[in-house]
Scaffold this motif. Structure first.
Motif, PDB file in Angstrom:
ATOM      1  N   LYS A 423       0.807  -1.100   0.105  1.00  0.00           N
ATOM      2  CA  LYS A 423       0.083   0.026  -0.040  1.00  0.00           C
ATOM      3  C   LYS A 423       0.839   1.234   0.091  1.00  0.00           C
ATOM      4  O   LYS A 423       0.496   2.390  -0.253  1.00  0.00           O
ATOM      5  N   ASP A 424       1.928   1.022   0.350  1.00  0.00           N
ATOM      6  CA  ASP A 424       3.027   2.423   0.481  1.00  0.00           C
ATOM      7  C   ASP A 424       3.675   2.639  -0.962  1.00  0.00           C
ATOM      8  O   ASP A 424       4.362   3.680  -1.145  1.00  0.00           O
ATOM      9  N   MET A 425       3.191   1.985  -1.987  1.00  0.00           N
ATOM     10  CA  MET A 425       3.820   2.420  -3.369  1.00  0.00           C
ATOM     11  C   MET A 425       3.284   3.835  -3.894  1.00  0.00           C
ATOM     12  O   MET A 425       2.030   3.964  -3.498  1.00  0.00           O
ATOM     13  N   THR A 426       4.183   4.648  -4.308  1.00  0.00           N
ATOM     14  CA  THR A 426       3.892   6.102  -4.696  1.00  0.00           C
ATOM     15  C   THR A 426       3.608   6.152  -6.264  1.00  0.00           C
ATOM     16  O   THR A 426       4.018   5.162  -6.981  1.00  0.00           O
ATOM     17  N   ARG A 427       3.105   7.307  -6.709  1.00  0.00           N
ATOM     18  CA  ARG A 427       2.684   7.541  -8.301  1.00  0.00           C
ATOM     19  C   ARG A 427       4.240   7.686  -8.751  1.00  0.00           C
ATOM     20  O   ARG A 427       4.671   7.101  -9.763  1.00  0.00           O
ATOM     21  N   ASN A 428       5.324   8.340  -8.070  1.00  0.00           N
ATOM     22  CA  ASN A 428       6.794   8.344  -8.841  1.00  0.00           C
ATOM     23  C   ASN A 428       7.312   7.236  -8.697  1.00  0.00           C
ATOM     24  O   ASN A 428       8.075   6.687  -9.671  1.00  0.00           O
TER      25      ASN A 428
END
Length: 494
Positions: A423-428
């Motif tokens: 869940k901690d994956m980001t757009r960048n």
């Protein structure tokens, strides 16, 4: 070529049936969701078989049996890698992607999902992923059209130009008219035809060569190393062949089947059906090539076409050993393999153009009827570009197909896999993963580093890029809430 030719009649009946299914699906296509994702209405059997059929192209009945015929069981490592990769994809991605796409704006395409999942207001993530899909899949479509043309050319003695249009026309017709439902329903028929051909043919070859013991002795007499799975292999070559399985996590045409399932509950049953189908098909494919060694060593006067082109081993065995009507059905299985993959690729390209460009950037207020017809127009446009590319089958662009699988696997695979489990994956992080994966594949292929299949370093480096870049930022509260809601939904309903 006589009009009474049983093979021709069988092909015509088969193609007519596929187009008829397309018109039946037309009646169930009312909006863009129906056209590009079947309204998320696929049951477990259709989900399973359409995922399998869209994956396995003419390679299943021509390329792999030919490789086994030529080199023995050492070529079967790729089948093992594919089975492991497909199973892990069903296990970790299928159900989670189904709920994540629903919770993230009811996303209809992978670029749509990435954009919603990571709240990408700039549109950069959508554009880059849609462009990757269009470039690789247009090339893929061209290769499918070439495969269909080669089949018609060799079976009916047509000129290549005529065969090009004959092979592509039916697939374009039912995809154009019926969209995702037509593609999925025809895939189910085609998967059934493929498994019938790949279970029946090796059994008949075995009987024709005198049973298991006689067949194995003949194969050993031809070359004892045919049984040696390590013949002419190295650790790097085995890892490279097994590495094909990594590609499954990033193939848009397969992932679309997971997104289209009617519920998460259907996924477990679909996984069992699909993996059974896949194992039986790949086992049959290996057996056709392997037993073909014994048959043609015992009948050298019939071996000329296979000696000239080892990929014809299935075609020649079907023609020689079966009644012409049954042979026609078996040869239709090759057409089924080609058509099932080509139709999915055309539809994914159409989806990217319609949902991710036309609707998002050009006509945000477009009606559902307009979007469906734009989707149909895009199928036609991509098909015509692919046919133009395929007009010269020696065109170097078709060589890119050898790493298009790796391109998708490395560019999208880690992004899809990590986005549904972390869940901690980001757009960048997602952007970095797509770019690093794609660039690594291209550079690694160009320099042929270590002789290692480019998907492996591409997948590893993309995964590291996602983790490192995501750790430098943080997901928004909305992203975390949607992820948790989807994960809870998945665990409650799986």
């Amino acid at each position: 070529m006589s009009v009474s030719n049983p093979t021709l009649i069988t092909f015509v009946i088969y193609i007519a049936a596929m187009v008829l299914i397309g018109f039946m699906a037309y009646r169930s296509t009312n909006n863009l969701s129906d056209y590009i994702l079947g309204g998320r209405s696929l049951g477990s059997v259709v989900t399973a078989l359409s995922a399998g059929a869209s994956d396995m192209s003419g390679w299943l009945l021509m390329g792999l049996p030919g490789a086994i015929y030529l080199s023995g069981l050492s070529e079967s490592w790729i089948a093992i890698g594919l089975i492991v990769g497909a199973y892990l994809n069903w296990l970790f991605v299928a159900g989670r992607l189904r709920v994540q796409t629903e919770h993230n704006g009811d996303a209809l395409t992978l670029p749509d999902y990435f954009s919603s999942r990571f709240e990408d207001k700039s549109g950069l993530l959508r554009i880059i992923s849609a462009v990757v899909i269009l470039v690789f899949f247009t090339i893929y479509c061209a290769s499918g059209i070439v495969a269909g043309a080669r089949l018609f050319e060799s079976t009916f003695g047509m000129s290549y130009e005529t065969a090009l249009w004959a092979g592509a026309a039916a697939t374009i017709a039912y995809t154009f008219v019926g969209g995702f439902l037509a593609v999925s329903w025809t895939d189910t028929v085609q998967a059934t035809l493929m498994i019938f051909a790949l279970l029946l043919t090796p059994i008949i070859v075995l009987l024709a060569t005198g049973g298991v013991d006689t067949t194995f002795l003949a194969i050993e007499a031809q070359n004892p190393d045919n049984f040696n799975m390590l013949k002419n292999t190295t650790f790097i070559s085995i890892v490279s062949l097994m590495g094909w399985g990594l590609g499954y996590f990033g193939q848009p045409h397969i992932l679309a089947r997971f997104m289209a399932a009617d519920s998460v509950k259907s996924i477990a049953k679909a996984r069992r059906i699909s993996m059974t189908w896949m194992i039986l098909c790949l086992g049959g494919t290996v057996a056709v090539g392997f037993f073909g060694i014994a048959y043609f060593s015992a009948n050298p006067h019939l071996a000329a076409p296979v000696t000239e082109n080892h990929e014809r081993v299935f075609i020649e065995l079907a023609k020689i050993l079966f009644n012409p009507w049954i042979a026609g059905i078996l040869l239709s299985a090759i057409l089924a393999a080609v058509m099932s993959t080509l139709s999915c690729q055309l539809l994914v390209c159409s989806s990217a153009l319609t949902e991710d460009f036309y609707k998002t950037f050009l006509r945000k207020t477009a009606s559902q009827v307009e979007l469906v017809w734009v989707g149909r127009a895009m199928v036609l446009l991509v098909a015509l570009i692919a046919i133009a590319m395929a007009a010269n089958p020696e065109n170097r662009v078709l060589g890119l197909v050898s790493y298009a699988w790796a391109g998708f696997g490395a560019a999208f695979g880690p992004v899809v896999l990590i986005s549904v489990i972390w869940k901690d994956m980001t757009r960048n992080g997602a952007l970095a993963g797509i770019l690093v994966g794609a660039v690594t594949v291209i550079v690694w292929k160009h320099f042929n580093l270590l002789g290692l299949y480019e998907i492996i370093p591409g997948f590893i480096f993309a995964s590291l890029a996602i983790y490192i870049v995501s750790k430098l930022g943080a997901p928004t509260q909305g992203m975390l809430q949607r992820f948790d809601a989807a994960e809870k939904d998945y665990r409650l309903n799986k």
